[in-house]
Design an enzyme around this catalytic site. Structure first.
Site, short mmCIF file in Angstrom:
data_model
loop_
_atom_site.label_atom_id
_atom_site.label_comp_id
_atom_site.label_asym_id
_atom_site.label_seq_id
_atom_site.Cartn_x
_atom_site.Cartn_y
_atom_site.Cartn_z
N GLY A 157 0.82 -1.20 0.00
CA GLY A 157 0.00 0.00 0.00
C GLY A 157 0.85 1.25 0.00
O GLY A 157 2.01 1.25 -0.45
N ILE A 159 2.40 3.01 2.36
CA ILE A 159 3.66 3.02 3.11
C ILE A 159 4.70 2.15 2.42
O ILE A 159 5.87 2.55 2.28
CB ILE A 159 3.43 2.57 4.56
CG1 ILE A 159 2.52 3.56 5.29
CG2 ILE A 159 4.75 2.42 5.30
CD1 ILE A 159 2.09 3.12 6.67
N THR A 238 7.02 -2.16 10.94
CA THR A 238 6.47 -0.84 11.25
C THR A 238 4.97 -0.84 10.98
O THR A 238 4.37 0.21 10.77
CB THR A 238 7.15 0.25 10.41
OG1 THR A 238 7.05 -0.08 9.02
CG2 THR A 238 8.61 0.40 10.79
N ARG A 240 1.77 -3.71 12.14
CA ARG A 240 0.98 -4.10 13.29
C ARG A 240 1.56 -5.36 13.92
O ARG A 240 1.99 -6.28 13.21
CB ARG A 240 -0.48 -4.36 12.88
CG ARG A 240 -1.26 -3.10 12.55
CD ARG A 240 -1.49 -2.25 13.80
NE ARG A 240 -2.26 -1.04 13.51
CZ ARG A 240 -1.73 0.13 13.19
NH1 ARG A 240 -0.40 0.25 13.07
NH2 ARG A 240 -2.49 1.19 12.99
N GLU A 269 -0.81 -3.77 22.58
CA GLU A 269 -0.20 -2.49 22.90
C GLU A 269 -1.05 -1.77 23.93
O GLU A 269 -2.27 -1.88 23.89
CB GLU A 269 -0.07 -1.63 21.64
CG GLU A 269 0.96 -2.15 20.66
CD GLU A 269 1.29 -1.16 19.55
OE1 GLU A 269 0.95 0.04 19.70
OE2 GLU A 269 1.88 -1.57 18.54
N HIS A 293 6.18 2.33 18.78
CA HIS A 293 5.16 2.63 17.76
C HIS A 293 5.19 4.12 17.43
O HIS A 293 4.17 4.83 17.52
CB HIS A 293 3.77 2.20 18.22
CG HIS A 293 2.87 1.84 17.08
ND1 HIS A 293 1.88 0.89 17.15
CD2 HIS A 293 2.83 2.30 15.80
CE1 HIS A 293 1.26 0.79 15.98
NE2 HIS A 293 1.82 1.64 15.15
#
Length: 329
Positions: A157, A159, A238, A240, A269, A293
């Site tokens: 995608g 990123i 970077t 999930r 998290e 994160h």
């Protein structure tokens, strides 16, 4: 229109439109670490709920906000929002796809370079006064760099594509895996070839994760994936934490098959001191980089986040469909 925002007010004041451009909006801010009761006390009658990607929006919370028309993630992720509950109520769920693509891509490539250049090890050697020893060690075992590395991107995608552009500049050979292959023009422009997931694992020196947490992607990197991993490869996440089976990652590190890992996402998290990956980093202090994160936490990303949210608030006020709807409405 009342908007309940579970995030700091300061960044909306800094990056949002001028007060005169907020006509008709009542913005109410509360801490995202508060309780649902506290949020409802402040904004049970809100028409819009804005949350960080790590904030859980449960069916129970949605049911107790009768006027709710839109739930908006501040970031790209929306896996903590009950999409089906919102869809049944006809509530738009929106994200900010692309808001932090450049920022996260920059961190991803930085972490790749840090792993390749043994930055943590070098820092430790210098702090211990072992400069000369460190140089001799490196000369005896010369590390690779990005220009001689093959990088596999899992997901392709915004990123991942921003990461591919940066790797192209560094001279890396780049492949990607995604559920849907991109068109030849996109692949050519980004210098990226397609490979099935396990072939990607077998051929790449670095695996970098760039996909959302969904039912399909949960523990995509499992025991089978790590068994196919090229020996001595590095892993960068970077995206999930849920994409990785932590037990399988720990086994790959302890076996030596995985040379190192740099992580900016965890499951769950926030990750406490008892998280298995925090324990693993203590075992391998020179081979694991842990970040809180932080990939999308920077000025350029927050500017885009706030602009995109206010754009959707304007659309809702005008009776238009908001952009970047992710729950099928």
């Amino acid at each position: 229109m009342k908007v309940l925002i579970l995030a700091p007010q300061a960044r909306y004041d800094q990056y949002g439109p001028a007060p005169e451009a907020r006509e008709g909006l009542e913005l109410v801010f509360r801490d995202r670490t508060g309780t649902e009761a506290e949020w409802l006390e402040a904004g049970a009658d809100a028409e819009v709920l804005v949350v960080t990607p790590v904030t859980a929006v449960t069916e129970q919370l949605i049911e107790r906000m009768p006027k709710l028309r839109m739930i908006h993630s501040e970031g790209v992720g929306y896996d903590r929002i009950d999409l089906e509950a919102a869809r049944k109520r006809g509530i738009w769920v929106c994200n900010n796809a692309g808001c932090n693509a450049d920022a996260v891509a920059e961190l991803a490539v930085t972490l790749m370079s840090m792993l390749l250049h043994r930055t943590l090890w070098g820092d430790r050697m210098m702090r211990q006064g072992r400069h000369a020893e460190a140089i001799r060690t490196l000369e005896g075992d010369i590390p690779p760099d990005l220009s001689v590395s093959t990088v596999g991107l899992v997901g392709f995608g915004n990123i991942a594509q921003a990461t591919a552009r940066r790797l192209q500049v560094n001279g890396s050979r780049v492949f990607y895996y995604a559920r849907h292959r991109r068109d030849p023009e996109t692949e050519a422009a980004l210098g990226a070839g397609y490979l099935p997931l396990l072939e990607l694992a077998e051929q790449c020196d670095i695996i970098s994760l760039h996909l959302p947490a969904t039912a399909e992607s949960r523990h995509l990197l499992d025991e089978t994936f790590f068994a196919h991993l090229k020996p001595g490869a590095f892993l960068v996440n970077t995206a999930r934490g849920a994409v990785i089976d932590d037990e399988a990652l720990c086994a790959a590190m302890r076996s030596g098959r995985l040379a190192g890992a740099a992580l900016d996402a965890y499951e769950p998290e926030p990750a406490g001191a008892d998280h298995p990956l925090v324990h693993l980093a203590a075992e391998f202090p020179d081979r694991m980089i842990l970040c809180p994160h932080q990939g999308g936490v920077n000025q350029s990303a927050y500017r885009r986040v706030v602009q995109m949210i206010f754009g959707n608030l304007e659309a809702l006020q005008a009776g238009r469909r908001p952009d970047r709807v992710v729950n099928g409405l």
